[in-house]
Design a protein around this motif. Sequence first.
Motif, PDB file in Angstrom:
ATOM      1  N   ARG A 156      97.102  36.364  14.634  1.00  0.00           N
ATOM      2  CA  ARG A 156      95.883  36.131  15.425  1.00  0.00           C
ATOM      3  C   ARG A 156      95.115  34.903  14.945  1.00  0.00           C
ATOM      4  N   LEU A 157      95.093  34.694  13.632  1.00  0.00           N
ATOM      5  CA  LEU A 157      94.407  33.506  13.098  1.00  0.00           C
ATOM      6  C   LEU A 157      95.103  32.242  13.605  1.00  0.00           C
TER       7      LEU A 157
ATOM      8  N   ARG B 207      94.150  31.564  17.141  1.00  0.00           N
ATOM      9  CA  ARG B 207      92.772  31.053  17.282  1.00  0.00           C
ATOM     10  C   ARG B 207      92.667  29.606  16.824  1.00  0.00           C
TER      11      ARG B 207
ATOM     12  N   ASP C  31      90.128  41.639  14.231  1.00  0.00           N
ATOM     13  CA  ASP C  31      89.202  40.571  14.625  1.00  0.00           C
ATOM     14  C   ASP C  31      88.100  40.357  13.587  1.00  0.00           C
ATOM     15  N   GLU C  32      87.671  41.449  12.949  1.00  0.00           N
ATOM     16  CA  GLU C  32      86.643  41.275  11.911  1.00  0.00           C
ATOM     17  C   GLU C  32      87.189  40.433  10.758  1.00  0.00           C
TER      18      GLU C  32
ATOM     19  N   ASP D 116      87.562  36.795  12.023  1.00  0.00           N
ATOM     20  CA  ASP D 116      86.241  36.147  12.129  1.00  0.00           C
ATOM     21  C   ASP D 116      85.746  35.694  10.756  1.00  0.00           C
ATOM     22  N   LYS D 117      85.943  36.539   9.750  1.00  0.00           N
ATOM     23  CA  LYS D 117      85.503  36.178   8.390  1.00  0.00           C
ATOM     24  C   LYS D 117      86.247  34.928   7.919  1.00  0.00           C
TER      25      LYS D 117
ATOM     26  N   ILE E  68      87.695  32.576   9.774  1.00  0.00           N
ATOM     27  CA  ILE E  68      87.305  31.383  10.525  1.00  0.00           C
ATOM     28  C   ILE E  68      85.937  30.885  10.031  1.00  0.00           C
ATOM     29  N   ALA E  69      85.055  31.830   9.696  1.00  0.00           N
ATOM     30  CA  ALA E  69      83.747  31.432   9.160  1.00  0.00           C
ATOM     31  C   ALA E  69      83.925  30.687   7.836  1.00  0.00           C
TER      32      ALA E  69
END
Length: 221
Positions: free
Chosen positions: A31-32, A35, A210-211, A214-215, A217-218
């Motif tokens: 998934r990463l 994205r 996804d959590e 998201d971490k 990507i942040a």
Amino acid sequence: MSADAEPTGPRMRVIAIDGPAGSGKSTVARRLAERLGLEYLDTGAMYRSVAFAAMAREVDLADSDAIVEVARTSDIRIDDTAVVVDGVDATTQIRGPEVTRSVSTVAAISGVREVLRVRQRAWAVERGGGVLEGRDIGTVVFPDADMKVYLSASSEVRAERRAGEVSALDYETVAADLAARDAADSTRQHDPLSQASDAVHIDTTRLSVDEVVDKLIARLG
Ligand code: DC
């Protein structure tokens, strides 16, 4: 030239994700990569493919030299949907119990690791980078990766995830196999599973895919 400019060649963007079985590496890496618009490589599938090829050629697992020869000469093709080894579709069998039980033995052989390390680096160079997941990606294969990630999760949750993927096996069998493989992968002499000192560590026990993504990507900014 600024201090952080690359002296030669185009800039490669490599993200290394390591961790034990069932920690969420494959799902998170896939998934990463989506994205970020990068390609993804499951290096565990490469070790599994060598174990599969050795079994197909009826090579004795105790004969390290013969296994290295299998690694050197096997044609392994991995894409998003299939794994083809020496022209045979091995997508399902590389996840089966036979390969799963023998793969730690194959992965402990330094000559096998050397062959696959070269292929993993070439894979990334050909694509200008990518997201690679395994056990030694941040520590050995790409120690200069742009981001190193170490995923972990409780042993119960990891076994539950694996049991969900392999419906033919019950939870107890999967949990016992996983514990044996964790021990073998973490204590072997060559490139044992360990967390790089500069890796971002995420415990995925209570997080959704996804959590986690998201971490990460942040962190990349
Ligand atoms: O991630 P997986 O369970 O499919 O990996 C299969 C085996 O391959 C695992 O037991 C350890 C080994 N492996 C390794 O030694 N180094 C890697 N980079 C990836 C996997």
